[in-house]
Design a protein around this motif. Structure first.
Motif, PDB file in Angstrom:
ATOM      1  N   ILE A 272      31.893  25.681  33.434  1.00 11.48           N
ATOM      2  CA  ILE A 272      32.841  25.622  32.327  1.00 11.48           C
ATOM      3  C   ILE A 272      34.141  26.271  32.777  1.00 11.48           C
ATOM      4  O   ILE A 272      34.133  27.380  33.319  1.00 11.48           O
ATOM      5  CB  ILE A 272      32.280  26.327  31.081  1.00 11.48           C
ATOM      6  N   ALA A 273      35.244  25.576  32.574  1.00 14.27           N
ATOM      7  CA  ALA A 273      36.544  26.083  33.011  1.00 14.27           C
ATOM      8  C   ALA A 273      37.569  25.950  31.901  1.00 14.27           C
ATOM      9  O   ALA A 273      37.523  25.014  31.102  1.00 14.27           O
ATOM     10  CB  ALA A 273      37.022  25.333  34.255  1.00 14.27           C
ATOM     11  N   THR A 274      38.491  26.891  31.849  1.00 10.30           N
ATOM     12  CA  THR A 274      39.652  26.812  30.972  1.00 10.30           C
ATOM     13  C   THR A 274      40.876  27.198  31.782  1.00 10.30           C
ATOM     14  O   THR A 274      40.939  28.302  32.338  1.00 10.30           O
ATOM     15  CB  THR A 274      39.521  27.760  29.764  1.00 10.30           C
ATOM     16  N   THR A 275      41.831  26.290  31.901  1.00  8.45           N
ATOM     17  CA  THR A 275      43.045  26.544  32.686  1.00  8.45           C
ATOM     18  C   THR A 275      44.258  26.059  31.903  1.00  8.45           C
ATOM     19  O   THR A 275      44.164  25.108  31.130  1.00  8.45           O
ATOM     20  CB  THR A 275      43.000  25.819  34.047  1.00  8.45           C
ATOM     21  N   ARG A 276      45.380  26.718  32.115  1.00  2.11           N
ATOM     22  CA  ARG A 276      46.608  26.327  31.433  1.00  2.11           C
ATOM     23  C   ARG A 276      47.819  26.677  32.292  1.00  2.11           C
ATOM     24  O   ARG A 276      47.804  27.660  33.037  1.00  2.11           O
ATOM     25  CB  ARG A 276      46.768  27.060  30.091  1.00  2.11           C
ATOM     26  N   MET A 277      48.858  25.862  32.155  1.00  2.00           N
ATOM     27  CA  MET A 277      50.163  26.224  32.682  1.00  2.00           C
ATOM     28  C   MET A 277      50.822  27.187  31.700  1.00  2.00           C
ATOM     29  O   MET A 277      50.632  27.083  30.482  1.00  2.00           O
ATOM     30  CB  MET A 277      51.042  24.979  32.824  1.00  2.00           C
ATOM     31  N   PHE A 278      51.599  28.125  32.193  1.00  2.00           N
ATOM     32  CA  PHE A 278      52.356  29.017  31.329  1.00  2.00           C
ATOM     33  C   PHE A 278      53.609  28.297  30.818  1.00  2.00           C
ATOM     34  O   PHE A 278      54.158  27.420  31.495  1.00  2.00           O
ATOM     35  CB  PHE A 278      52.776  30.286  32.073  1.00  2.00           C
ATOM     36  N   ALA A 309      24.361  30.643  29.275  1.00  2.00           N
ATOM     37  CA  ALA A 309      24.909  31.940  29.673  1.00  2.00           C
ATOM     38  C   ALA A 309      25.365  31.824  31.116  1.00  2.00           C
ATOM     39  O   ALA A 309      24.807  31.037  31.895  1.00  2.00           O
ATOM     40  CB  ALA A 309      23.871  33.043  29.525  1.00  2.00           C
ATOM     41  N   ALA A 310      26.405  32.564  31.485  1.00  2.00           N
ATOM     42  CA  ALA A 310      27.004  32.470  32.822  1.00  2.00           C
ATOM     43  C   ALA A 310      26.539  33.626  33.704  1.00  2.00           C
ATOM     44  O   ALA A 310      26.477  34.775  33.246  1.00  2.00           O
ATOM     45  CB  ALA A 310      28.523  32.466  32.722  1.00  2.00           C
ATOM     46  N   GLY A 311      26.261  33.308  34.968  1.00  2.00           N
ATOM     47  CA  GLY A 311      25.872  34.340  35.921  1.00  2.00           C
ATOM     48  C   GLY A 311      27.008  34.754  36.826  1.00  2.00           C
ATOM     49  O   GLY A 311      26.892  35.751  37.551  1.00  2.00           O
ATOM     50  N   SER A 312      28.127  34.006  36.808  1.00  2.00           N
ATOM     51  CA  SER A 312      29.261  34.350  37.657  1.00  2.00           C
ATOM     52  C   SER A 312      30.554  33.935  36.976  1.00  2.00           C
ATOM     53  O   SER A 312      30.556  33.105  36.060  1.00  2.00           O
ATOM     54  CB  SER A 312      29.151  33.662  39.025  1.00  2.00           C
ATOM     55  N   ILE A 313      31.648  34.529  37.439  1.00  2.00           N
ATOM     56  CA  ILE A 313      32.960  34.204  36.886  1.00  2.00           C
ATOM     57  C   ILE A 313      33.974  34.148  38.016  1.00  2.00           C
ATOM     58  O   ILE A 313      33.916  34.954  38.963  1.00  2.00           O
ATOM     59  CB  ILE A 313      33.383  35.228  35.812  1.00  2.00           C
ATOM     60  N   THR A 314      34.881  33.181  37.954  1.00  2.00           N
ATOM     61  CA  THR A 314      35.968  33.050  38.923  1.00  2.00           C
ATOM     62  C   THR A 314      37.286  33.032  38.163  1.00  2.00           C
ATOM     63  O   THR A 314      37.414  32.331  37.147  1.00  2.00           O
ATOM     64  CB  THR A 314      35.840  31.755  39.740  1.00  2.00           C
ATOM     65  N   VAL A 315      38.239  33.811  38.632  1.00  2.00           N
ATOM     66  CA  VAL A 315      39.566  33.860  38.036  1.00  2.00           C
ATOM     67  C   VAL A 315      40.578  33.402  39.079  1.00  2.00           C
ATOM     68  O   VAL A 315      40.470  33.790  40.252  1.00  2.00           O
ATOM     69  CB  VAL A 315      39.919  35.279  37.552  1.00  2.00           C
ATOM     70  N   PHE A 316      41.528  32.554  38.696  1.00  2.00           N
ATOM     71  CA  PHE A 316      42.578  32.191  39.634  1.00  2.00           C
ATOM     72  C   PHE A 316      43.931  32.247  38.949  1.00  2.00           C
ATOM     73  O   PHE A 316      44.053  32.053  37.739  1.00  2.00           O
ATOM     74  CB  PHE A 316      42.336  30.801  40.243  1.00  2.00           C
ATOM     75  N   ILE A 317      44.948  32.534  39.744  1.00  2.00           N
ATOM     76  CA  ILE A 317      46.332  32.492  39.286  1.00  2.00           C
ATOM     77  C   ILE A 317      47.143  31.744  40.341  1.00  2.00           C
ATOM     78  O   ILE A 317      46.857  31.827  41.539  1.00  2.00           O
ATOM     79  CB  ILE A 317      46.920  33.910  39.047  1.00  2.00           C
ATOM     80  N   VAL A 318      48.135  31.003  39.872  1.00  2.00           N
ATOM     81  CA  VAL A 318      48.930  30.170  40.780  1.00  2.00           C
ATOM     82  C   VAL A 318      50.353  30.712  40.819  1.00  2.00           C
ATOM     83  O   VAL A 318      51.052  30.710  39.794  1.00  2.00           O
ATOM     84  CB  VAL A 318      48.947  28.699  40.327  1.00  2.00           C
ATOM     85  N   PRO A 319      50.810  31.200  41.990  1.00  2.00           N
ATOM     86  CA  PRO A 319      52.179  31.714  42.096  1.00  2.00           C
ATOM     87  C   PRO A 319      53.205  30.603  41.961  1.00  2.00           C
ATOM     88  O   PRO A 319      52.968  29.456  42.332  1.00  2.00           O
ATOM     89  CB  PRO A 319      52.229  32.318  43.508  1.00  2.00           C
ATOM     90  N   GLU A 364      52.652  42.676  42.656  1.00  2.00           N
ATOM     91  CA  GLU A 364      53.865  43.134  41.986  1.00  2.00           C
ATOM     92  C   GLU A 364      55.095  42.445  42.579  1.00  2.00           C
ATOM     93  O   GLU A 364      55.214  42.286  43.793  1.00  2.00           O
ATOM     94  CB  GLU A 364      54.006  44.652  42.127  1.00  2.00           C
ATOM     95  N   GLY A 365      56.002  42.006  41.701  1.00  2.00           N
ATOM     96  CA  GLY A 365      57.219  41.341  42.155  1.00  2.00           C
ATOM     97  C   GLY A 365      57.084  39.839  42.277  1.00  2.00           C
ATOM     98  O   GLY A 365      58.063  39.150  42.589  1.00  2.00           O
ATOM     99  N   SER A 366      55.876  39.302  42.038  1.00  2.00           N
ATOM    100  CA  SER A 366      55.660  37.861  42.130  1.00  2.00           C
ATOM    101  C   SER A 366      55.655  37.233  40.736  1.00  2.00           C
ATOM    102  O   SER A 366      55.356  37.897  39.743  1.00  2.00           O
ATOM    103  CB  SER A 366      54.315  37.569  42.814  1.00  2.00           C
ATOM    104  N   SER A 367      55.972  35.962  40.685  1.00  2.00           N
ATOM    105  CA  SER A 367      55.928  35.203  39.432  1.00  2.00           C
ATOM    106  C   SER A 367      54.815  34.170  39.512  1.00  2.00           C
ATOM    107  O   SER A 367      54.547  33.607  40.580  1.00  2.00           O
ATOM    108  CB  SER A 367      57.264  34.501  39.175  1.00  2.00           C
ATOM    109  N   TYR A 368      54.188  33.908  38.360  1.00  2.00           N
ATOM    110  CA  TYR A 368      53.036  32.997  38.317  1.00  2.00           C
ATOM    111  C   TYR A 368      53.251  31.918  37.262  1.00  2.00           C
ATOM    112  O   TYR A 368      53.831  32.179  36.209  1.00  2.00           O
ATOM    113  CB  TYR A 368      51.759  33.786  38.031  1.00  2.00           C
ATOM    114  N   LYS A 369      52.785  30.711  37.570  1.00  2.00           N
ATOM    115  CA  LYS A 369      53.030  29.574  36.687  1.00  2.00           C
ATOM    116  C   LYS A 369      51.769  29.053  36.004  1.00  2.00           C
ATOM    117  O   LYS A 369      51.856  28.268  35.050  1.00  2.00           O
ATOM    118  CB  LYS A 369      53.683  28.428  37.467  1.00  2.00           C
ATOM    119  N   LYS A 370      50.585  29.488  36.459  1.00  2.00           N
ATOM    120  CA  LYS A 370      49.346  28.946  35.910  1.00  2.00           C
ATOM    121  C   LYS A 370      48.216  29.925  36.160  1.00  2.00           C
ATOM    122  O   LYS A 370      48.251  30.701  37.115  1.00  2.00           O
ATOM    123  CB  LYS A 370      49.024  27.595  36.575  1.00  2.00           C
TER     124      LYS A 370
END
Length: 449
Positions: A272-278, A309-319, A364-370
């Motif tokens: 199951i995934a939930t992703t969005r652009m900022f 129920a989930a046994g693991s979680i992955t988080v990602f951010i896109v610069p 720190e100092g970076s910008s992220y779009k998603k």
């Protein structure tokens, strides 16, 4: 139609078992689905050009036939088409997924009521394969028209119907039906060998269902440019040059041999995934954490909805790509994975793990779009092993989650949320041109004056 008896419910057409009748495959495909949804509540736009934009109003993801005629390109950036859109007074809408999802359900439910749930395979938000009842070939055209008219009458969404002996040929028939709606009346039937030959000769190989971009380029280089030319290749050749069993099955399907069965409805997802652009680039860790907490909450709701129920979680951010820097990640996603102490569907337990991963990712100092969250290693929530060191009172969390889900479902707009998800949410996706959610929000219902 001949030899058809109508039951008490006039929408249910029953076919008696008669020798000589055959079962055919069909695909029911909504025409310019997102645009059709917007037009449903804007009858003034019936014959006017309409486009719908992607997340953050970035690209064009749906065009009405009128918009296609004036040259609006599919998937093209909105800002590039803006002058053409303004010149022709094109109606523009942000994506309204609440509206589209509800109307999609209504279309699919209509098909289930007409044909029976076991005969309908939802292929995408705007397409469904169906197994037609056994009938004679002379009855097929009228029955396909009956499906089309019923869906349009019950839901207001226009559809095209393609019918053939196999799924691949049905997709080809549907492609033909949509190519010239005035001639086809949005219905195309390919039953005879001659009908199939004429259709496949007119379809370019890159427009054939089951042939991706890489294979299309490969086939064109080999001199195979039409679906008919591919159909006439041997099964052994396809097995060698087009991915083994998959290629061989495609050739048989093009010859009218049904090889791709109807699939059972997929009710339990393996991830199951939930992703969005900022809505705008984000450069603070607090805003990133708010977004991740919000996405985790949404994913947890989906998890509980399927009783997992989930046994693991992955988080990602896109610069956001840094044009002035050669050593930064140029928009490549940065991700971190964590195993959970035990499978869980409790939102605050998942949020705790997710925001800890943000601490490892953020620079720190970076910008992220998603950003996004993925829950993996899913198990049924009835299979979670108990913990002797956790008091039974810990089970109250499950009742709390059920209560939150019920309230949020009935009241909408996440009226109950965790503080970690924030309140202002300046990072939210842009939807400046979104229409009202007519069918899912009391306060946004369509008004008749």
């Amino acid at each position: 139609m001949q030899d058809i008896s109508i039951a008490a419910n006039p929408t249910n057409i029953l076919f008696e078992e008669v020798p000589g009748r055959r079962s055919f495959k069909a695909i029911v495909d909504c025409n310019s689905f997102y645009c059709s949804c917007e037009r449903l509540f804007r009858p003034d736009l019936k014959h006017k050009p309409v486009v719908v934009l992607s997340n953050n109003d970035g690209c064009i993801v749906s065009r009405s036939d009128e918009a296609k005629k004036i040259g609006v390109e599919m998937a093209g950036p909105y800002f590039k088409a803006k002058s053409l859109i303004q010149q022709h007074d094109v109606a523009v809408f942000s994506s309204n997924y609440n509206l589209y999802g509800d109307l999609s359900w209504r279309v699919m439910e209509t098909l289930r009521m007409l044909l029976g749930a076991s005969r309908v395979e939802v292929y995408s938000v705007d397409e469904a394969f169906v197994n037609l009842p056994e009938m004679e070939e002379r009855e097929v055209q009228d029955y396909a028209l009956h499906i089309r008219h019923t869906v349009e009458q019950w839901t207001g969404i226009s559809v095209s119907v393609g019918v053939a002996p196999s799924k691949t040929l049905a997709k080809a028939a549907n492609f033909m039906a949509k190519e010239n709606k005035q001639v086809s009346n949005c219905v195309k039937v390919l039953l005879s060998a001659e009908q199939q030959r004429e259709a496949l000769q007119s379809i370019r190989i890159n427009n054939l269902w089951g042939v991706g971009g890489a294979y299309a380029a490969k086939l064109i280089n080999m001199g195979i440019t039409s679906a008919w030319e591919l159909r006439n290749m041997s099964v052994a050749w396809a097995y060698k040059n087009m991915g083994g069993v998959t290629g061989a099955r495609l050739i048989r399907e093009l010859r009218g041999e049904p090889c791709i069965d109807m699939k059972e409805p997929l009710t339990t997802k393996k991830m199951i995934a939930t992703t969005r652009m900022f809505g705008a680039p984000v450069n603070s860790i607090s805003a990133i954490k708010e977004a991740i907490a919000t996405y985790t909450s949404r994913a947890a709701e989906k998890l509980r909805r399927q009783h997992s129920a989930a046994g693991s979680i992955t988080v990602f951010i896109v610069p956001k790509a840094q044009h002035h820097s050669a050593d930064f990640h140029h928009g490549t996603a940065l991700s971190r994975y964590a195993r959970l102490p035990g499978p869980t569907a409790i939102t605050h337990e998942l949020i705790k793990a997710a925001v800890q991963l943000v601490d490892e990712l953020f620079e720190e100092g970076s910008s992220y779009k998603k950003a996004g969250v993925m829950l993996g290693e899913l198990v049924p929530d009835t299979a979670i092993q108990g913990n002797l060191f956790v008091p039974p009172a810990g089970n109250r969390n499950r009742y709390l989650m059920n209560m939150m889900d019920n309230i949020n479902f009935s009241m909408r707009d996440d009226i109950l949320k965790f503080a970690a998800a924030g309140t202002h949410k300046n990072w939210k996706m842009r939807q400046e041109l979104r229409s009202r959610r007519y069918t899912t929000r009391w306060e946004e219902m369509f008004e008749v004056k």
